[in-house]
Design an enzyme around this catalytic site. Structure first.
Site, PDB file in Angstrom:
ATOM      1  CG  ASP A 185     -29.552  54.955  -4.252  1.00 52.82           C
ATOM      2  OD1 ASP A 185     -29.144  55.463  -5.315  1.00 52.82           O
ATOM      3  OD2 ASP A 185     -30.427  55.468  -3.524  1.00 52.82           O
TER       4      ASP A 185
ATOM      5  CG  LEU B 116     -16.116  42.387  -8.616  1.00 55.55           C
ATOM      6  CD1 LEU B 116     -17.017  43.422  -7.958  1.00 55.55           C
ATOM      7  CD2 LEU B 116     -15.026  43.079  -9.356  1.00 55.55           C
TER       8      LEU B 116
ATOM      9  CD  GLU C 109     -18.257  56.297 -10.901  1.00 62.29           C
ATOM     10  OE1 GLU C 109     -18.445  55.148 -10.465  1.00 62.29           O
ATOM     11  OE2 GLU C 109     -17.970  56.557 -12.077  1.00 62.29           O
TER      12      GLU C 109
ATOM     13  CG  MET D 183     -23.472  43.751  -8.363  1.00 58.15           C
ATOM     14  SD  MET D 183     -22.495  44.865  -9.359  1.00 58.15           S
ATOM     15  CE  MET D 183     -20.876  44.230  -9.070  1.00 58.15           C
TER      16      MET D 183
ATOM     17  CD  GLU E 209     -20.227  51.533  -9.489  1.00 60.45           C
ATOM     18  OE1 GLU E 209     -21.103  50.756  -9.077  1.00 60.45           O
ATOM     19  OE2 GLU E 209     -19.025  51.263  -9.480  1.00 60.45           O
TER      20      GLU E 209
ATOM     21  CG  HIS F  71     -20.793  49.598 -14.382  1.00 59.92           C
ATOM     22  ND1 HIS F  71     -19.691  49.206 -15.106  1.00 59.92           N
ATOM     23  CD2 HIS F  71     -20.454  49.444 -13.079  1.00 59.92           C
ATOM     24  CE1 HIS F  71     -18.731  48.830 -14.267  1.00 59.92           C
ATOM     25  NE2 HIS F  71     -19.161  48.972 -13.034  1.00 59.92           N
TER      26      HIS F  71
ATOM     27  CG  LEU G  64     -16.806  41.533 -13.604  1.00 62.99           C
ATOM     28  CD1 LEU G  64     -18.167  42.036 -14.082  1.00 62.99           C
ATOM     29  CD2 LEU G  64     -16.641  41.891 -12.122  1.00 62.99           C
TER      30      LEU G  64
ATOM     31  NE  ARG H 102     -20.538  35.012 -10.435  1.00 63.15           N
ATOM     32  CZ  ARG H 102     -19.474  34.475  -9.837  1.00 63.15           C
ATOM     33  NH1 ARG H 102     -19.388  34.449  -8.528  1.00 63.15           N
ATOM     34  NH2 ARG H 102     -18.500  33.961 -10.544  1.00 63.15           N
ATOM     35  CE1 TYR H 103     -18.531  38.485  -8.962  1.00 59.06           C
ATOM     36  CE2 TYR H 103     -19.830  40.496  -9.197  1.00 59.06           C
ATOM     37  CZ  TYR H 103     -19.149  39.429  -9.766  1.00 59.06           C
ATOM     38  OH  TYR H 103     -19.088  39.311 -11.131  1.00 59.06           O
TER      39      TYR H 103
END
Ligand SMILES: C=CC1=C(C)c2cc3[nH]c(cc4nc(cc5[nH]c(cc1n2)c(C)c5CCC(=O)O)C(CCC(=O)O)=C4C)c(C)c3C=C
Ligand code: FES
Ligand SMILES: [Fe+2]
Length: 409
Positions: free
Chosen positions: A329, A66, A336, A50, A332, A252, A72, A139-140
């Site tokens: 890494d 995104l 998070e 991603m 998240e 996730h 998604l 992707r983003y």
């Protein structure tokens, strides 16, 4: 009398006056520089992921791409309107999180490192398909799939010259919202950028031959790399407590609409957890929980943050968090888990996190082993890739799966 070698074995004169025969070229090239079928550009090894913003200035574009991805976050006909609203609203909050982890996501650095190191190993253990050229397609975020595709064409793949490329997902467990989305994007750019340039000598159509490593949830090298990192972290607990530390695997989460559509991801994450626990001889108790839920709709649980709170409330304070669905890494893990879940648990001395795979040599060797078996298999993609989710209504999925499953490699 001087020994006269057969024509095909006579050394080449390199002064530009004598044109070598095709046979001489083959004879010279074979032992020192193994070449591909048509002496083409080699094999492109394309890591799909991603991506993440490398700087806080890139957060807006990252979120905007995104939220416009219907694979998604499906918003139907309102995607182009609601997507930008949601991403604009979220940007300042997420910018602060990236600022707190050093100003950006390390995913590009790790992906480029892992891919380049894997290609070096492949050149040694897989000379038939060398040289292996590393590419990263996000992707983003940069490098985007489109840029990667254009670079491959500039490097001599496709455009009537053929060549082989492997799309290697860096999500070990397949979800239609992650690997599926990346493959749909790759297929889109393949349709847009690669014209048919007429057949080559050997009958191929001159476009890139794609094959896909679409999932690898229980690969022994991946399992070994996770297990070694878990063992290393367990050493930080006192010996008498070590076997009682609760291992909290964290992946996730997915919206329940995606789970109920029949997405393969929850079962594949569970397969990774099971294989890692087997490798660790099932010594410690464990649970799988799910993190990073966004927005108001129902998501797969239990949530990682509330699981940590609930165990602490029950008196279980030795908890080891293990990010199990990502290979480097990212926000998240670094924000998070480290800042929010561990930082706010009140027990940062006993609630710990296992290192992400990042530059683990065991992991990079695993990537190379996996790629080697794929290259030798002659298989376009896994059998699972050909099957759509029972609840899938997406024509993009149907078309891109048909394309990848029909490639002849
Ligand atoms: C296997 C990993 C991931 C799955 C499955 C996944 C599904 C998924 N994600 C969203 C929404 C967001 N994800 C965001 C960031 C983000 N997601 C993953 C991984 C998976 N997502 C990662 C590693 C990251 C961070 C990237 C980095 O820092 O490098 C975000 C942006 C951050 C935020 O706003 O909180 C969103 C939004 C959905 C809706 C979804 C399943 C459908
Ligand atoms: S959503 Fe799973 S195959 Fe389309
Ligand atoms: Fe996500």
């Amino acid at each position: 009398m001087a020994l006269r070698l057969p024509a095909a074995m006579r050394p080449l004169r390199t002064f530009g006056l004598v044109k070598p025969s095709a046979q001489q070229v083959r004879w010279l090239a074979t032992p020192a520089h193994p070449v591909t079928r048509d002496s083409g550009p080699g094999t492109a090894m394309v890591f799909l992921n991603m991506g993440g913003p490398s700087t806080t200035d890139e957060v807006g574009d990252f979120l905007s791409r995104l939220f416009s991805d219907g694979d998604l976050i499906p918003l139907g006909r309102l995607q182009g309107y609601i997507g930008p609203l949601l991403s604009n609203r979220r940007t300042p909050k997420i910018q602060k999180q990236y600022a707190a982890i050093g100003g950006g996501s390390p995913i590009r650095k790790w992906s480029e490192h892992q891919c380049a190191e894997m290609c070096k190993i492949l050149d040694k253990i897989c000379p038939e398909t060398a040289p292996h050229k590393p590419y990263v397609a996000f992707r983003y975020a940069n490098p985007l799939t489109e840029d990667m595709y254009r670079q491959m064409l500039a490097d001599g793949f496709g455009n009537g010259r053929g060549g082989r490329a492997v799309a290697f997902t860096q999500y070990p467990q397949y979800s239609c919202s992650t690997t599926g989305s990346s493959l749909n994007e790759l297929w889109k750019w393949r349709q847009r950028l690669e014209g048919k340039a007429g057949p080559l000598e050997d009958g191929n159509d001159g476009t890139i031959k794609w094959s896909v490593i679409d999932r690898w949830p229980a690969h022994s090298g991946l399992v070994e790399a996770f297990a070694q990192n878990i063992e290393a972290k367990l050493q930080e607990y006192p010996a008498e407590k070590r076997d009682k530390v609760v291992l909290l695997f964290s992946a996730h989460s997915l919206p329940m609409t995606v789970v109920n559509r029949g997405d393969p991801y929850p079962a594949e994450v569970a397969a990774t957890v099971h294989a890692v626990m087997q490798r660790l001889n099932n010594v410690n108790p464990y649970r799988l929980c799910w993190q990073s839920q966004v927005g108001p709709q129902p998501w797969l649980g239990p949530q990682t943050s509330s699981s940590v709170e609930d165990y602490i409330a029950k008196g279980q304070k030795d908890l080891l968090l293990i990010p199990i669905a990502f290979t480097s890494d990212h926000i998240e893990t670094l924000y998070e888990l480290d800042e929010e879940v561990i930082g706010e648990s009140g027990h940062a001395d006993t609630v710990k996190r296992v290192e992400s795979l990042n530059g683990s040599p065991v992991f990079i060797q695993a990537l190379a082993d996996l790629a080697k078996s794929h290259l030798a298999s002659g298989i376009a993609c896994s059998t699972q890739m050909g099957l759509r989710c029972p609840g899938c209504k997406s024509e993009r999925c149907a078309e891109s799966k048909k394309f990848f499953a029909s490639q002849q490699v």
